[in-house]
Write a protein that holds these residues in place. Structure first.
Motif, PDB file in Angstrom:
ATOM      1  N   HIS A 157      54.297  35.642  -0.159  1.00 48.83           N
ATOM      2  CA  HIS A 157      54.360  36.834  -1.092  1.00 48.83           C
ATOM      3  C   HIS A 157      53.276  37.806  -0.614  1.00 48.83           C
ATOM      4  O   HIS A 157      52.109  37.324  -0.381  1.00 48.83           O
ATOM      5  N   SER A 158      53.759  39.066  -0.609  1.00 53.03           N
ATOM      6  CA  SER A 158      52.951  40.162   0.087  1.00 53.03           C
ATOM      7  C   SER A 158      51.996  41.060  -0.888  1.00 53.03           C
ATOM      8  O   SER A 158      51.447  41.788  -0.349  1.00 53.03           O
ATOM      9  N   SER A 159      52.247  40.764  -2.330  1.00 56.38           N
ATOM     10  CA  SER A 159      51.595  41.512  -3.271  1.00 56.38           C
ATOM     11  C   SER A 159      50.174  41.757  -3.256  1.00 56.38           C
ATOM     12  O   SER A 159      49.766  42.878  -3.312  1.00 56.38           O
ATOM     13  N   HIS A 160      49.530  40.569  -2.665  1.00 53.48           N
ATOM     14  CA  HIS A 160      48.058  40.873  -2.518  1.00 53.48           C
ATOM     15  C   HIS A 160      47.736  41.226  -1.331  1.00 53.48           C
ATOM     16  O   HIS A 160      46.456  41.401  -1.209  1.00 53.48           O
ATOM     17  N   PHE A 161      48.477  41.551  -0.259  1.00 55.00           N
ATOM     18  CA  PHE A 161      47.968  42.047   1.033  1.00 55.00           C
ATOM     19  C   PHE A 161      47.789  43.663   0.700  1.00 55.00           C
ATOM     20  O   PHE A 161      47.015  44.147   1.467  1.00 55.00           O
ATOM     21  N   ALA A 162      48.158  43.986  -0.434  1.00 51.90           N
ATOM     22  CA  ALA A 162      47.887  45.372  -0.971  1.00 51.90           C
ATOM     23  C   ALA A 162      46.504  45.646  -0.932  1.00 51.90           C
ATOM     24  O   ALA A 162      45.986  46.813  -1.021  1.00 51.90           O
ATOM     25  N   ALA A 163      45.806  44.618  -1.290  1.00 56.98           N
ATOM     26  CA  ALA A 163      44.093  44.775  -1.407  1.00 56.98           C
ATOM     27  C   ALA A 163      43.669  45.505  -0.135  1.00 56.98           C
ATOM     28  O   ALA A 163      42.855  46.255  -0.249  1.00 56.98           O
ATOM     29  N   ALA A 164      44.132  45.322   1.088  1.00 58.05           N
ATOM     30  CA  ALA A 164      43.857  45.670   2.189  1.00 58.05           C
ATOM     31  C   ALA A 164      43.914  47.345   2.146  1.00 58.05           C
ATOM     32  O   ALA A 164      43.306  48.112   2.339  1.00 58.05           O
ATOM     33  N   ARG A 165      45.262  47.798   1.665  1.00 54.28           N
ATOM     34  CA  ARG A 165      45.597  49.052   1.561  1.00 54.28           C
ATOM     35  C   ARG A 165      44.869  49.780   0.502  1.00 54.28           C
ATOM     36  O   ARG A 165      44.203  50.846   0.783  1.00 54.28           O
ATOM     37  N   GLU A 166      44.376  48.956  -0.536  1.00 54.38           N
ATOM     38  CA  GLU A 166      43.405  49.590  -1.587  1.00 54.38           C
ATOM     39  C   GLU A 166      42.235  49.908  -1.003  1.00 54.38           C
ATOM     40  O   GLU A 166      41.409  50.892  -1.483  1.00 54.38           O
ATOM     41  N   MET A 210      48.351  52.819   9.141  1.00 53.37           N
ATOM     42  CA  MET A 210      50.014  52.534   9.181  1.00 53.37           C
ATOM     43  C   MET A 210      50.520  51.307   9.108  1.00 53.37           C
ATOM     44  O   MET A 210      51.749  51.276   9.228  1.00 53.37           O
ATOM     45  N   ALA A 211      49.960  50.348   8.580  1.00 49.93           N
ATOM     46  CA  ALA A 211      50.369  49.132   8.527  1.00 49.93           C
ATOM     47  C   ALA A 211      51.213  49.013   7.315  1.00 49.93           C
ATOM     48  O   ALA A 211      51.188  49.636   6.245  1.00 49.93           O
ATOM     49  N   ASP A 212      52.277  48.013   7.422  1.00 48.78           N
ATOM     50  CA  ASP A 212      53.068  47.614   5.957  1.00 48.78           C
ATOM     51  C   ASP A 212      52.660  46.215   5.787  1.00 48.78           C
ATOM     52  O   ASP A 212      52.587  45.188   6.533  1.00 48.78           O
ATOM     53  N   ARG A 213      52.419  45.997   4.514  1.00 46.33           N
ATOM     54  CA  ARG A 213      52.124  44.997   4.005  1.00 46.33           C
ATOM     55  C   ARG A 213      52.943  43.694   3.970  1.00 46.33           C
ATOM     56  O   ARG A 213      52.753  42.624   4.259  1.00 46.33           O
ATOM     57  N   LYS A 214      54.207  44.076   3.916  1.00 50.47           N
ATOM     58  CA  LYS A 214      54.937  43.060   3.969  1.00 50.47           C
ATOM     59  C   LYS A 214      55.282  42.693   5.433  1.00 50.47           C
ATOM     60  O   LYS A 214      55.606  41.395   5.765  1.00 50.47           O
ATOM     61  N   ALA A 215      55.360  43.516   6.620  1.00 50.27           N
ATOM     62  CA  ALA A 215      55.331  43.209   7.760  1.00 50.27           C
ATOM     63  C   ALA A 215      54.183  42.191   8.295  1.00 50.27           C
ATOM     64  O   ALA A 215      54.172  41.368   9.087  1.00 50.27           O
ATOM     65  N   ILE A 216      52.926  42.570   7.740  1.00 46.53           N
ATOM     66  CA  ILE A 216      51.732  41.583   7.849  1.00 46.53           C
ATOM     67  C   ILE A 216      51.886  40.528   7.589  1.00 46.53           C
ATOM     68  O   ILE A 216      51.656  39.465   8.100  1.00 46.53           O
ATOM     69  N   ALA A 217      52.155  40.344   6.001  1.00 49.05           N
ATOM     70  CA  ALA A 217      52.708  39.047   5.688  1.00 49.05           C
ATOM     71  C   ALA A 217      53.647  38.285   6.497  1.00 49.05           C
ATOM     72  O   ALA A 217      53.188  36.943   6.579  1.00 49.05           O
ATOM     73  N   GLN A 218      54.691  38.793   6.761  1.00 47.27           N
ATOM     74  CA  GLN A 218      55.536  38.080   7.674  1.00 47.27           C
ATOM     75  C   GLN A 218      55.032  37.548   8.952  1.00 47.27           C
ATOM     76  O   GLN A 218      55.133  36.524   9.475  1.00 47.27           O
ATOM     77  N   ALA A 219      54.198  38.465   9.536  1.00 39.80           N
ATOM     78  CA  ALA A 219      53.319  38.135  10.756  1.00 39.80           C
ATOM     79  C   ALA A 219      52.268  36.815  10.632  1.00 39.80           C
ATOM     80  O   ALA A 219      52.279  36.080  11.332  1.00 39.80           O
ATOM     81  N   GLN A 234      54.537  33.816  10.302  1.00 37.35           N
ATOM     82  CA  GLN A 234      54.958  33.432  11.678  1.00 37.35           C
ATOM     83  C   GLN A 234      53.847  32.724  12.613  1.00 37.35           C
ATOM     84  O   GLN A 234      54.003  31.749  13.118  1.00 37.35           O
ATOM     85  N   ARG A 235      52.587  33.366  12.413  1.00 37.78           N
ATOM     86  CA  ARG A 235      51.628  32.774  13.344  1.00 37.78           C
ATOM     87  C   ARG A 235      51.209  31.476  12.711  1.00 37.78           C
ATOM     88  O   ARG A 235      50.673  30.475  13.523  1.00 37.78           O
ATOM     89  N   ILE A 236      51.036  31.293  11.549  1.00 36.53           N
ATOM     90  CA  ILE A 236      50.619  29.830  10.898  1.00 36.53           C
ATOM     91  C   ILE A 236      51.565  28.847  11.122  1.00 36.53           C
ATOM     92  O   ILE A 236      51.296  27.925  11.712  1.00 36.53           O
ATOM     93  N   GLU A 237      52.921  29.425  10.937  1.00 35.00           N
ATOM     94  CA  GLU A 237      53.946  28.307  11.305  1.00 35.00           C
ATOM     95  C   GLU A 237      54.053  27.892  12.837  1.00 35.00           C
ATOM     96  O   GLU A 237      54.197  26.835  13.223  1.00 35.00           O
ATOM     97  N   ALA A 238      53.789  28.710  13.695  1.00 39.18           N
ATOM     98  CA  ALA A 238      53.737  28.598  15.242  1.00 39.18           C
ATOM     99  C   ALA A 238      52.448  27.708  15.520  1.00 39.18           C
ATOM    100  O   ALA A 238      52.631  26.656  16.210  1.00 39.18           O
TER     101      ALA A 238
END
Length: 267
Positions: free
Chosen positions: A161-170, A231-240, A243-247
Protein backbone atom coordinates in the motif's frame (compact mmCIF):
# COMPACT_ATOMS: atom_id res chain seq x y z
CA UNK A 1 16.08 -24.89 28.68
CA UNK A 2 12.84 -23.81 27.04
CA UNK A 3 11.43 -23.12 30.51
CA UNK A 4 14.40 -20.92 31.42
CA UNK A 5 14.15 -19.05 28.13
CA UNK A 6 10.45 -18.40 28.74
CA UNK A 7 11.23 -17.11 32.23
CA UNK A 8 13.95 -14.97 30.67
CA UNK A 9 11.46 -13.36 28.29
CA UNK A 10 9.12 -12.54 31.20
CA UNK A 11 11.98 -11.20 33.31
CA UNK A 12 13.28 -8.98 30.51
CA UNK A 13 9.82 -7.58 29.84
CA UNK A 14 9.17 -6.84 33.51
CA UNK A 15 12.65 -5.46 34.16
CA UNK A 16 12.50 -3.02 31.28
CA UNK A 17 8.90 -2.09 32.09
CA UNK A 18 9.64 -1.35 35.76
CA UNK A 19 13.15 0.09 35.45
CA UNK A 20 14.08 0.55 31.81
CA UNK A 21 10.94 2.36 30.66
CA UNK A 22 11.07 5.11 33.33
CA UNK A 23 14.81 5.51 32.73
CA UNK A 24 14.32 5.76 28.97
CA UNK A 25 11.53 8.30 29.49
CA UNK A 26 13.90 10.40 31.61
CA UNK A 27 16.66 10.19 29.01
CA UNK A 28 14.28 11.33 26.29
CA UNK A 29 12.82 14.05 28.50
CA UNK A 30 16.27 15.49 29.22
CA UNK A 31 17.42 14.98 25.61
CA UNK A 32 20.45 13.23 27.08
CA UNK A 33 22.94 11.37 24.85
CA UNK A 34 22.71 7.61 24.59
CA UNK A 35 18.94 7.39 24.09
CA UNK A 36 19.55 4.46 21.73
CA UNK A 37 21.29 2.28 24.31
CA UNK A 38 18.32 0.92 26.28
CA UNK A 39 16.15 0.05 23.24
CA UNK A 40 19.15 -1.65 21.61
CA UNK A 41 19.88 -3.63 24.77
CA UNK A 42 16.23 -4.61 25.17
CA UNK A 43 15.94 -5.79 21.56
CA UNK A 44 19.09 -7.88 21.73
CA UNK A 45 18.26 -9.49 25.06
CA UNK A 46 14.68 -10.27 23.99
CA UNK A 47 15.77 -11.84 20.71
CA UNK A 48 18.45 -13.81 22.56
CA UNK A 49 15.84 -15.42 24.82
CA UNK A 50 13.66 -16.12 21.79
CA UNK A 51 16.63 -17.85 20.10
CA UNK A 52 16.63 -15.42 17.19
CA UNK A 53 19.98 -14.29 15.78
CA UNK A 54 19.96 -11.29 13.45
CA UNK A 55 22.33 -11.21 10.48
CA UNK A 56 22.40 -8.05 8.36
CA UNK A 57 23.50 -8.21 4.74
CA UNK A 58 24.29 -5.42 2.32
CA UNK A 59 24.93 -1.75 2.74
CA UNK A 60 22.72 0.60 4.72
CA UNK A 61 21.74 3.96 3.34
CA UNK A 62 23.97 5.50 6.02
CA UNK A 63 26.98 3.90 4.33
CA UNK A 64 26.08 5.23 0.90
CA UNK A 65 26.09 8.64 -0.72
CA UNK A 66 22.58 9.23 0.64
CA UNK A 67 23.83 9.52 4.24
CA UNK A 68 22.67 13.12 4.61
CA UNK A 69 19.15 12.48 3.30
CA UNK A 70 16.14 11.72 5.52
CA UNK A 71 15.66 7.95 5.80
CA UNK A 72 12.47 5.97 5.13
CA UNK A 73 12.85 2.20 5.58
CA UNK A 74 10.41 -0.13 3.83
CA UNK A 75 10.30 -3.81 4.81
CA UNK A 76 8.23 -6.92 4.21
CA UNK A 77 6.41 -8.11 7.34
CA UNK A 78 6.72 -11.66 8.68
CA UNK A 79 6.37 -11.42 12.46
CA UNK A 80 6.18 -9.06 15.42
CA UNK A 81 9.86 -9.93 15.93
CA UNK A 82 10.67 -7.94 12.77
CA UNK A 83 10.57 -4.83 14.96
CA UNK A 84 13.21 -5.80 17.54
CA UNK A 85 15.25 -7.41 14.75
CA UNK A 86 15.42 -4.15 12.80
CA UNK A 87 15.95 -2.34 16.09
CA UNK A 88 19.28 -4.12 16.55
CA UNK A 89 20.83 -2.51 13.46
CA UNK A 90 19.81 1.11 14.07
CA UNK A 91 17.59 3.35 16.17
CA UNK A 92 14.32 3.33 14.26
CA UNK A 93 10.84 4.75 14.76
CA UNK A 94 8.16 2.37 13.48
CA UNK A 95 4.69 2.96 12.13
CA UNK A 96 2.26 0.58 13.85
CA UNK A 97 -1.46 -0.06 13.78
CA UNK A 98 -3.50 1.67 16.47
CA UNK A 99 -4.28 -1.63 18.23
CA UNK A 100 -0.64 -1.93 19.35
CA UNK A 101 -1.07 1.21 21.45
CA UNK A 102 -3.50 -0.75 23.65
CA UNK A 103 -1.36 -3.84 24.18
CA UNK A 104 -0.22 -4.17 27.83
CA UNK A 105 3.50 -3.50 28.40
CA UNK A 106 4.27 -3.70 24.66
CA UNK A 107 2.65 -0.29 24.14
CA UNK A 108 4.98 1.30 26.70
CA UNK A 109 8.08 0.00 24.93
CA UNK A 110 6.68 1.03 21.56
CA UNK A 111 6.11 4.62 22.68
CA UNK A 112 9.55 4.92 24.23
CA UNK A 113 11.08 3.82 20.91
CA UNK A 114 9.18 6.57 19.16
CA UNK A 115 6.56 4.36 17.53
CA UNK A 116 3.88 6.21 15.57
CA UNK A 117 0.36 4.81 15.57
CA UNK A 118 -2.23 4.91 12.82
CA UNK A 119 -5.85 3.90 12.37
CA UNK A 120 -5.81 2.54 8.84
CA UNK A 121 -9.59 2.90 8.56
CA UNK A 122 -9.38 6.68 9.09
CA UNK A 123 -8.11 8.96 6.34
CA UNK A 124 -7.42 11.67 8.89
CA UNK A 125 -5.34 9.27 10.99
CA UNK A 126 -3.31 8.28 7.91
CA UNK A 127 -2.69 11.93 7.07
CA UNK A 128 -1.70 12.72 10.66
CA UNK A 129 0.62 9.70 10.75
CA UNK A 130 2.29 10.81 7.52
CA UNK A 131 2.84 14.27 8.99
CA UNK A 132 4.36 12.73 12.12
CA UNK A 133 6.61 10.50 10.02
CA UNK A 134 7.74 13.52 8.00
CA UNK A 135 8.52 15.45 11.18
CA UNK A 136 10.51 12.55 12.60
CA UNK A 137 12.55 12.20 9.41
CA UNK A 138 13.08 15.96 9.24
CA UNK A 139 14.62 15.75 12.73
CA UNK A 140 17.09 13.17 11.48
CA UNK A 141 15.33 10.04 12.72
CA UNK A 142 14.95 6.85 10.70
CA UNK A 143 11.34 5.79 10.16
CA UNK A 144 10.25 2.30 9.09
CA UNK A 145 6.97 1.07 7.70
CA UNK A 146 5.54 -2.28 6.64
CA UNK A 147 3.51 -1.41 3.53
CA UNK A 148 1.81 -4.82 3.36
CA UNK A 149 -0.19 -3.72 6.40
CA UNK A 150 -0.15 -7.22 7.90
CA UNK A 151 2.18 -10.20 8.26
CA UNK A 152 2.80 -12.91 5.67
CA UNK A 153 4.60 -16.24 5.90
CA UNK A 154 7.82 -14.94 4.35
CA UNK A 155 7.57 -17.01 1.18
CA UNK A 156 5.61 -14.38 -0.74
CA UNK A 157 4.78 -10.70 -0.52
CA UNK A 158 1.41 -9.07 -0.08
CA UNK A 159 0.33 -5.95 -1.92
CA UNK A 160 2.31 -2.86 -0.98
CA UNK A 161 0.00 0.00 0.00
CA UNK A 162 1.44 3.36 -1.01
CA UNK A 163 -0.50 5.69 1.32
CA UNK A 164 2.31 6.14 3.84
CA UNK A 165 4.93 6.75 1.18
CA UNK A 166 3.27 10.15 1.04
CA UNK A 167 5.22 10.97 4.21
CA UNK A 168 8.23 11.59 1.98
CA UNK A 169 6.20 14.01 -0.12
CA UNK A 170 4.96 15.68 3.07
CA UNK A 171 8.52 16.22 4.21
CA UNK A 172 9.64 17.69 0.89
CA UNK A 173 6.69 20.08 0.81
CA UNK A 174 7.53 21.39 4.26
CA UNK A 175 11.30 21.58 3.93
CA UNK A 176 12.54 23.53 0.92
CA UNK A 177 16.18 22.83 1.81
CA UNK A 178 15.69 19.05 1.60
CA UNK A 179 16.24 17.78 -1.94
CA UNK A 180 15.09 14.18 -1.54
CA UNK A 181 14.30 11.31 0.82
CA UNK A 182 16.23 8.05 0.76
CA UNK A 183 13.86 5.07 0.63
CA UNK A 184 15.63 1.90 1.80
CA UNK A 185 13.89 -1.40 0.83
CA UNK A 186 14.62 -4.20 3.31
CA UNK A 187 13.94 -7.90 2.77
CA UNK A 188 13.39 -9.96 5.93
CA UNK A 189 13.68 -13.74 5.95
CA UNK A 190 13.65 -16.25 8.82
CA UNK A 191 15.39 -19.58 8.65
CA UNK A 192 12.36 -21.46 10.01
CA UNK A 193 8.67 -21.30 9.17
CA UNK A 194 7.68 -21.35 12.84
CA UNK A 195 9.08 -17.82 13.22
CA UNK A 196 6.20 -16.37 11.19
CA UNK A 197 3.39 -14.78 13.17
CA UNK A 198 0.31 -14.49 11.00
CA UNK A 199 -2.81 -12.38 11.25
CA UNK A 200 -4.93 -13.59 14.13
CA UNK A 201 -2.32 -15.84 15.79
CA UNK A 202 -2.14 -15.43 19.56
CA UNK A 203 1.08 -13.90 20.85
CA UNK A 204 1.79 -16.13 23.87
CA UNK A 205 1.63 -19.47 21.97
CA UNK A 206 3.93 -17.99 19.35
CA UNK A 207 6.46 -16.94 22.01
CA UNK A 208 6.35 -20.45 23.49
CA UNK A 209 6.87 -21.92 20.04
CA UNK A 210 9.99 -19.80 19.62
CA UNK A 211 11.53 -20.64 23.00
CA UNK A 212 10.79 -24.37 22.58
CA UNK A 213 11.78 -24.67 18.93
CA UNK A 214 15.12 -24.72 17.17
CA UNK A 215 17.23 -21.53 17.02
CA UNK A 216 16.26 -19.16 14.22
CA UNK A 217 18.31 -16.85 12.03
CA UNK A 218 16.68 -13.62 10.93
CA UNK A 219 18.39 -12.42 7.76
CA UNK A 220 17.98 -8.73 6.99
CA UNK A 221 18.88 -7.89 3.40
CA UNK A 222 19.43 -4.22 2.61
CA UNK A 223 18.47 -3.66 -1.02
CA UNK A 224 19.66 -0.86 -3.27
CA UNK A 225 18.07 2.36 -1.97
CA UNK A 226 15.67 4.51 -3.97
CA UNK A 227 15.54 8.29 -4.16
CA UNK A 228 12.19 10.01 -3.54
CA UNK A 229 12.52 13.54 -4.92
CA UNK A 230 9.94 16.16 -5.83
CA UNK A 231 9.28 14.48 -9.18
CA UNK A 232 8.74 11.00 -7.70
CA UNK A 233 5.41 9.19 -7.65
CA UNK A 234 4.63 7.40 -4.37
CA UNK A 235 2.85 4.52 -6.11
CA UNK A 236 5.81 3.95 -8.42
CA UNK A 237 8.23 4.04 -5.47
CA UNK A 238 6.06 1.56 -3.54
CA UNK A 239 6.00 -0.79 -6.54
CA UNK A 240 9.77 -0.47 -6.97
CA UNK A 241 10.28 -1.36 -3.30
CA UNK A 242 8.05 -4.40 -3.73
CA UNK A 243 10.04 -5.53 -6.77
CA UNK A 244 13.42 -5.08 -5.11
CA UNK A 245 12.40 -6.91 -1.96
CA UNK A 246 10.80 -9.73 -3.96
CA UNK A 247 13.91 -10.05 -6.14
CA UNK A 248 16.17 -10.14 -3.08
CA UNK A 249 14.09 -12.84 -1.40
CA UNK A 250 14.13 -14.90 -4.58
CA UNK A 251 17.88 -14.46 -5.07
CA UNK A 252 18.67 -15.47 -1.50
CA UNK A 253 16.25 -18.38 -1.22
CA UNK A 254 17.90 -21.33 0.57
CA UNK A 255 18.99 -24.20 -1.70
CA UNK A 256 16.67 -26.73 -0.03
CA UNK A 257 13.68 -24.44 -0.60
CA UNK A 258 14.60 -24.03 -4.25
CA UNK A 259 14.82 -27.82 -4.61
CA UNK A 260 11.42 -28.29 -2.98
CA UNK A 261 9.87 -25.70 -5.30
CA UNK A 262 11.39 -27.43 -8.31
CA UNK A 263 9.91 -30.78 -7.23
CA UNK A 264 6.46 -29.18 -6.84
CA UNK A 265 6.69 -27.65 -10.29
CA UNK A 266 7.66 -31.00 -11.84
CA UNK A 267 4.75 -32.67 -10.04
Amino acid sequence: MAYFRAVGVVFIMLFFFVIGAPLQWLVLRLAAPGAHVLPLLFNRMLLGCLQIRVVAHGRTAADAATVLLPQLLVANHVSWTDIPALGTIHTISFLAKREVSRWPIIASFARLQGTLFVDRDSRKSIKDANAAMAARMREGGWVALFPEGTTHDGTSLGRFHSSHFAAARELLLGAAHVEAVCVQPIAIRYSSAHAAWLGDDLLLPHIMQLVKGAPVICDIFLCEPLIFDRMADRKAIAQACNQRIEAMLAATMPAETCAADAMLQRA
